[in-house]
Design a protein around this motif. Structure first.
Motif, PDB file in Angstrom:
ATOM      1  N   TYR A  52       0.968  -1.430   0.190  1.00 46.13           N
ATOM      2  CA  TYR A  52      -0.057  -0.085   0.142  1.00 46.13           C
ATOM      3  C   TYR A  52       0.659   1.197  -0.095  1.00 46.13           C
ATOM      4  CZ  TYR A  52       0.835   0.937   5.145  1.00 46.13           C
ATOM      5  OH  TYR A  52       1.531   0.852   6.227  1.00 46.13           O
ATOM      6  N   ASP A  53       0.253   2.361  -0.293  1.00 47.34           N
ATOM      7  CA  ASP A  53       0.839   3.652  -0.387  1.00 47.34           C
ATOM      8  C   ASP A  53      -0.019   4.617   0.331  1.00 47.34           C
ATOM      9  OD1 ASP A  53       2.665   5.794  -1.334  1.00 47.34           O
ATOM     10  OD2 ASP A  53       0.677   6.697  -2.426  1.00 47.34           O
ATOM     11  N   SER A  54       0.624   5.454   0.814  1.00 48.71           N
ATOM     12  CA  SER A  54      -0.263   6.693   1.642  1.00 48.71           C
ATOM     13  C   SER A  54       0.209   7.970   1.380  1.00 48.71           C
ATOM     14  CB  SER A  54      -0.368   6.427   3.145  1.00 48.71           C
ATOM     15  OG  SER A  54      -0.948   7.458   3.692  1.00 48.71           O
ATOM     16  N   SER A  55       0.120   8.649   0.190  1.00 49.12           N
ATOM     17  CA  SER A  55       0.920   9.682  -0.541  1.00 49.12           C
ATOM     18  C   SER A  55      -0.047  10.582  -1.274  1.00 49.12           C
ATOM     19  CB  SER A  55       2.049   9.548  -1.275  1.00 49.12           C
ATOM     20  OG  SER A  55       2.873   8.669  -0.586  1.00 49.12           O
ATOM     21  N   GLN A  56      -1.409  10.125  -1.723  1.00 45.37           N
ATOM     22  CA  GLN A  56      -2.318  10.601  -2.594  1.00 45.37           C
ATOM     23  C   GLN A  56      -3.218  11.417  -1.695  1.00 45.37           C
ATOM     24  OE1 GLN A  56      -3.518   8.975  -6.003  1.00 45.37           O
ATOM     25  NE2 GLN A  56      -1.640   7.672  -6.307  1.00 45.37           N
ATOM     26  N   PHE A  57      -4.247  12.195  -2.318  1.00 42.35           N
ATOM     27  CA  PHE A  57      -5.166  13.002  -1.667  1.00 42.35           C
ATOM     28  C   PHE A  57      -6.476  12.770  -2.425  1.00 42.35           C
ATOM     29  CE2 PHE A  57      -1.087  14.966  -1.556  1.00 42.35           C
ATOM     30  CZ  PHE A  57      -0.926  15.508  -0.024  1.00 42.35           C
ATOM     31  N   GLY A  58      -6.698  11.795  -3.100  1.00 39.07           N
ATOM     32  CA  GLY A  58      -7.746  11.687  -4.090  1.00 39.07           C
ATOM     33  C   GLY A  58      -9.073  11.259  -3.583  1.00 39.07           C
ATOM     34  N   ALA A  59      -9.132  10.879  -2.477  1.00 45.59           N
ATOM     35  CA  ALA A  59     -10.600  10.277  -1.927  1.00 45.59           C
ATOM     36  C   ALA A  59     -10.811  10.175  -0.342  1.00 45.59           C
ATOM     37  CB  ALA A  59     -11.101   8.817  -2.468  1.00 45.59           C
TER      38      ALA A  59
END
Length: 277
Positions: free
Chosen positions: A152-159
């Motif tokens: 998993y990644d936790s760097s985006q802001f999309g939802a």
């Protein structure tokens, strides 16, 4: 580890408490301020912030995920081991808090490898998840994360909920657990005058109103939402700010069906619902 307020089976809302334990790496790496006073701001996170955070989490028997640069693991191995030994998940956060968008693909590969090696050496376990230092990505990031087996990644802001990462229009097998600027302590509290100016130093009452309001809205909406706080021990570890976090935790624990979870658990739950390739 599951918080007192609920479980994965009866959840109305998932809550993730996450901490970016940058310590000195931000000041030496991203800010390029390798000066004693500046660097000591990062040291505060190791000497004061982390112990207070661990005490607060233990008080309410809550899980959490710490994203840790390799440099922090090398500089503060005993503190990092104390986090792992307490059962908290440790994710990858670069080596020297290098912004990936400013690196060449080979430099980014080296950063990822050095971060993995440092965390494995200190805690004996390979990280499953990644959070970008500086909150930005490069064109090569997701191909590298796939290559090195990140889940998993936790760097985006999309939802306001997890989703599959798309890389150049193609769905990957990486779960995105998105963050929010408004729910990040540095955006409210951090004071800087170099290399950029950040006024910071907001009153906790202001931030508490924002964070509580976002939780209340997410809880009312329900569904598969994920309320995720991004905090830094050197920032949130001040007395008055952790008191605010404790008040917020108590508010959340008053609600039925709130599942406090580590990031790896959230990714696993998403895969079960959506089906991994």
């Amino acid at each position: 580890m599951v918080g007192k307020a609920g479980s994965a089976d009866d959840r109305r809302l998932t809550v993730a408490l996450t901490f970016d334990f940058d310590a000195e790496s931000y000041w030496v790496g991203t800010a390029k301020m390798d000066f004693p006073a500046a660097v000591s701001r990062g040291t505060y996170g190791a000497t004061e912030g982390v112990p207070r955070i661990l005490k607060l989490l233990s008080k309410y028997d809550l899980p959490a995920t710490f994203f840790i640069p390799g440099y922090t693991a090398d500089r503060h191995p005993d503190v990092v081991r104390s986090i792992a030994d307490a059962g908290y998940e440790i994710g990858h956060h670069g080596y020297l808090h290098e912004p990936p968008n400013l690196l060449t693909p080979e430099e980014e590969r080296t950063m990822i490898e050095r971060g993995i090696e440092a965390l494995e050496r200190v805690v004996g376990k390979r990280p499953r998840g990644y959070r970008s230092p500086s909150g930005e990505l490069s064109e090569a990031t997701y191909s590298l994360l796939t290559e090195y087996g990140f889940e998993y990644d936790s760097s985006q802001f999309g939802a306001d909920h997890p989703y599959w990462v798309e890389d150049k229009g193609v769905r990957t097998n990486i779960v995105e657990i998105p963050i929010a600027v408004e729910l990040t302590d540095s955006c409210h509290f951090m004071f800087l005058f170099h290399p950029i100016v950040l006024p910071g130093l907001s009153a906790p009452s202001k931030v508490e109103e924002i964070w509580r309001g976002d939780f209340d809205g997410a809880y009312e909406e329900g569904g598969n939402g994920c309320y995720l706080l991004t905090m830094h021990p050197q920032i949130i570890g001040r007395y008055h700010r952790l008191q605010m976090v404790e008040r917020l935790i108590c508010h959340m624990l008053e609600h039925d069906g709130v599942w406090f979870a580590q990031m790896g658990e959230i990714a696993e739950g998403f895969r079960k619902r959506e089906g991994a390739r």
